[in-house]
Write a protein that holds these residues in place. Structure first.
Motif, PDB file in Angstrom:
ATOM      1  N   GLU A 106       0.863  -1.191   0.000  1.00 42.22           N
ATOM      2  CA  GLU A 106       0.000   0.000   0.000  1.00 42.22           C
ATOM      3  C   GLU A 106       0.891   1.229   0.000  1.00 42.22           C
ATOM      4  O   GLU A 106       1.729   1.405   0.880  1.00 42.22           O
ATOM      5  CB  GLU A 106      -0.912   0.020   1.229  1.00 42.22           C
ATOM      6  CG  GLU A 106      -1.796   1.254   1.312  1.00 42.22           C
ATOM      7  CD  GLU A 106      -2.701   1.256   2.536  1.00 42.22           C
ATOM      8  OE1 GLU A 106      -3.798   1.833   2.457  1.00 42.22           O
ATOM      9  OE2 GLU A 106      -2.315   0.680   3.568  1.00 42.22           O
ATOM     10  N   VAL A 131      -6.138   4.767   0.643  1.00 44.94           N
ATOM     11  CA  VAL A 131      -6.084   3.515   1.391  1.00 44.94           C
ATOM     12  C   VAL A 131      -6.549   2.377   0.482  1.00 44.94           C
ATOM     13  O   VAL A 131      -7.462   2.548  -0.331  1.00 44.94           O
ATOM     14  CB  VAL A 131      -6.994   3.597   2.639  1.00 44.94           C
ATOM     15  CG1 VAL A 131      -7.061   2.262   3.363  1.00 44.94           C
ATOM     16  CG2 VAL A 131      -6.478   4.686   3.577  1.00 44.94           C
ATOM     17  N   SER A 176      -7.688  -1.916   0.463  1.00 41.23           N
ATOM     18  CA  SER A 176      -8.272  -2.902   1.368  1.00 41.23           C
ATOM     19  C   SER A 176      -7.221  -3.900   1.822  1.00 41.23           C
ATOM     20  O   SER A 176      -6.192  -4.096   1.159  1.00 41.23           O
ATOM     21  CB  SER A 176      -9.406  -3.655   0.665  1.00 41.23           C
ATOM     22  OG  SER A 176      -8.878  -4.496  -0.354  1.00 41.23           O
ATOM     23  N   ALA A 177      -7.483  -4.542   2.955  1.00 43.17           N
ATOM     24  CA  ALA A 177      -6.578  -5.576   3.449  1.00 43.17           C
ATOM     25  C   ALA A 177      -6.468  -6.713   2.437  1.00 43.17           C
ATOM     26  O   ALA A 177      -5.386  -7.275   2.237  1.00 43.17           O
ATOM     27  CB  ALA A 177      -7.071  -6.102   4.795  1.00 43.17           C
ATOM     28  N   GLU A 220      -4.134  -5.652  -0.342  1.00 40.74           N
ATOM     29  CA  GLU A 220      -2.760  -5.598   0.159  1.00 40.74           C
ATOM     30  C   GLU A 220      -2.190  -7.002   0.316  1.00 40.74           C
ATOM     31  O   GLU A 220      -1.037  -7.261  -0.063  1.00 40.74           O
ATOM     32  CB  GLU A 220      -2.742  -4.848   1.494  1.00 40.74           C
ATOM     33  CG  GLU A 220      -1.364  -4.437   1.956  1.00 40.74           C
ATOM     34  CD  GLU A 220      -1.384  -3.569   3.203  1.00 40.74           C
ATOM     35  OE1 GLU A 220      -0.362  -3.548   3.904  1.00 40.74           O
ATOM     36  OE2 GLU A 220      -2.428  -2.932   3.474  1.00 40.74           O
ATOM     37  N   THR A 227       3.319  -2.385   6.702  1.00 43.86           N
ATOM     38  CA  THR A 227       1.861  -2.338   6.791  1.00 43.86           C
ATOM     39  C   THR A 227       1.421  -1.764   8.120  1.00 43.86           C
ATOM     40  O   THR A 227       2.178  -1.774   9.093  1.00 43.86           O
ATOM     41  CB  THR A 227       1.254  -3.745   6.612  1.00 43.86           C
ATOM     42  OG1 THR A 227      -0.172  -3.629   6.494  1.00 43.86           O
ATOM     43  CG2 THR A 227       1.578  -4.649   7.806  1.00 43.86           C
ATOM     44  N   SER A 228       0.176  -1.288   8.144  1.00 43.07           N
ATOM     45  CA  SER A 228      -0.448  -0.826   9.385  1.00 43.07           C
ATOM     46  C   SER A 228      -1.650  -1.682   9.768  1.00 43.07           C
ATOM     47  O   SER A 228      -2.250  -1.469  10.820  1.00 43.07           O
ATOM     48  CB  SER A 228      -0.916   0.630   9.235  1.00 43.07           C
ATOM     49  OG  SER A 228       0.163   1.500   8.978  1.00 43.07           O
ATOM     50  N   LYS A 229      -1.984  -2.647   8.923  1.00 48.08           N
ATOM     51  CA  LYS A 229      -3.193  -3.442   9.127  1.00 48.08           C
ATOM     52  C   LYS A 229      -2.892  -4.730   9.899  1.00 48.08           C
ATOM     53  O   LYS A 229      -2.031  -5.514   9.473  1.00 48.08           O
ATOM     54  CB  LYS A 229      -3.823  -3.787   7.781  1.00 48.08           C
ATOM     55  CG  LYS A 229      -4.288  -2.591   6.963  1.00 48.08           C
ATOM     56  CD  LYS A 229      -4.970  -3.067   5.703  1.00 48.08           C
ATOM     57  CE  LYS A 229      -5.481  -1.903   4.848  1.00 48.08           C
ATOM     58  NZ  LYS A 229      -4.356  -1.170   4.216  1.00 48.08           N
ATOM     59  N   GLU A 238      -4.545  -7.511  10.061  1.00 42.25           N
ATOM     60  CA  GLU A 238      -4.778  -8.715   9.260  1.00 42.25           C
ATOM     61  C   GLU A 238      -3.571  -9.013   8.372  1.00 42.25           C
ATOM     62  O   GLU A 238      -3.190 -10.179   8.184  1.00 42.25           O
ATOM     63  CB  GLU A 238      -6.010  -8.550   8.369  1.00 42.25           C
ATOM     64  CG  GLU A 238      -7.254  -8.024   9.071  1.00 42.25           C
ATOM     65  CD  GLU A 238      -7.410  -6.524   8.892  1.00 42.25           C
ATOM     66  OE1 GLU A 238      -8.434  -6.114   8.323  1.00 42.25           O
ATOM     67  OE2 GLU A 238      -6.513  -5.778   9.334  1.00 42.25           O
ATOM     68  N   ASP A 247       5.787  -0.291  10.540  1.00 42.06           N
ATOM     69  CA  ASP A 247       4.488   0.380  10.516  1.00 42.06           C
ATOM     70  C   ASP A 247       4.652   1.892  10.544  1.00 42.06           C
ATOM     71  O   ASP A 247       5.092   2.465  11.546  1.00 42.06           O
ATOM     72  CB  ASP A 247       3.641  -0.081  11.707  1.00 42.06           C
ATOM     73  CG  ASP A 247       2.224   0.474  11.677  1.00 42.06           C
ATOM     74  OD1 ASP A 247       1.879   1.211  10.733  1.00 42.06           O
ATOM     75  OD2 ASP A 247       1.456   0.174  12.614  1.00 42.06           O
ATOM     76  N   ALA A 299      -3.144   1.937  14.573  1.00 41.57           N
ATOM     77  CA  ALA A 299      -4.420   1.533  13.989  1.00 41.57           C
ATOM     78  C   ALA A 299      -5.131   0.580  14.940  1.00 41.57           C
ATOM     79  O   ALA A 299      -4.492  -0.093  15.758  1.00 41.57           O
ATOM     80  CB  ALA A 299      -4.183   0.862  12.633  1.00 41.57           C
ATOM     81  N   ALA A 301      -3.795  -3.035  15.978  1.00 40.13           N
ATOM     82  CA  ALA A 301      -2.453  -3.271  15.444  1.00 40.13           C
ATOM     83  C   ALA A 301      -1.458  -3.579  16.556  1.00 40.13           C
ATOM     84  O   ALA A 301      -0.623  -4.482  16.425  1.00 40.13           O
ATOM     85  CB  ALA A 301      -1.980  -2.066  14.632  1.00 40.13           C
TER      86      ALA A 301
END
Length: 281
Positions: free
Chosen positions: A61, A69, A71-72, A75, A99-101, A103, A118, A124, A127
């Protein structure tokens, strides 16, 4: 001196290391689209590792100014195949997931990632808890705002103190969540919610962040701070990037996140060779 540990893998930071960047995105600021195809991304990872990268940072991302942004699911579709490829082929190379997600963190680590990088400093939702449960090293970066708006008009009374305060707060939050202090890396976030003056003040006073006694990761490669200062396009910023990395290492940087691994390794070899002849006071 610092070292990073993840399962059976140890990464010594007795001398500065190079982290090579592979953005599997269509819109990253420097190489957007160049490695969005799997085969191209694999070839680039091979090239950076051959040139001497100890860590490959994989991003799915874009976090360039103004980026949207994703979506997970999108990504994950971008990053997981490349993580699996590198982890199978290169047993000693560390893989960083940018990543920051939560998942994406979970799936990336299951696929072979060794480090969570991150840009939002694990802020997030969920996270921090996810990173703590995965028990691998994390890099906490400072950013004012979000990629979509961070460069609109960044303001600080004192940028150094603001970043220090952020680090102190996030380090404490990580420890309280169960992340080991020796698993924490700090990144002041050049270009993330900072003006030209803020960026160069961070570089000029970088050694002040050694007060935390934690490894410093520095991302200066091809940044707009050099473009604005020198009126250079992204493709013309290598000399300035190398100069910035020299200054960063001299101030105490441990990991250099770069697009140009071979050239950065040459710089480090010259610095290391020179250090052998330094006169100790």
């Amino acid at each position: 001196m610092f070292e990073l540990k993840n399962k059976q893998k140890i990464l010594s930071l007795t001398s500065p290391l190079v982290m090579g960047i592979v953005n599997v995105t269509p819109d990253s600021f420097s190489d957007g689209g160049a490695y969005s195809q799997f085969d191209n991304a694999c070839q680039q990872a091979d090239k950076l590792i051959t040139e001497g990268a100890s860590i490959i940072d994989i991003g799915g991302e874009s976090t360039r100014p103004g980026a949207d942004v994703v979506s997970a699911q999108e990504e994950l579709a971008r990053v997981i195949p490349l993580i699996e490829y590198i982890s199978r082929k290169y047993k000693s190379v560390w893989i960083s997931i940018d990543t920051s997600k939560p998942e994406v963190m979970e799936r990336a680590v299951a696929a072979g990632a060794d480090l969570i990088n991150d840009v939002r400093g694990l802020q997030a939702p969920n996270a921090l808890e996810m990173a703590a449960s995965l028990q691998i090293p994390v890099c906490l970066m400072h950013m004012q705002g979000e990629p979509k708006n961070m460069q609109a008009s960044p303001q600080y009374q004192d940028v150094i103190q603001a970043v220090k305060d952020f680090f102190q707060q996030r380090i404490q939050a990580c420890i309280e969540a169960g992340i080991k202090r020796e698993h924490i890396i700090l990144d002041p976030g050049f270009g993330f919610g900072k003006s030209l003056g803020h960026n160069f003040e961070l570089l000029g006073r970088l050694s002040e962040f050694n007060v935390f006694q934690l490894p410093l990761l520095i991302g200066l490669s091809r940044k707009s701070m050099f473009g604005h200062l020198l009126d250079r396009d992204v493709s013309q910023r290598l000399p300035a990037s190398l100069a910035g990395n020299i200054l960063a290492v001299q101030a105490g940087a441990h990991i250099l996140r770069v697009h140009d691994v071979l050239e950065t390794q040459d710089v480090l070899k010259v610095l290391n060779e020179t250090k052998r002849f330094e006169v100790l006071e």
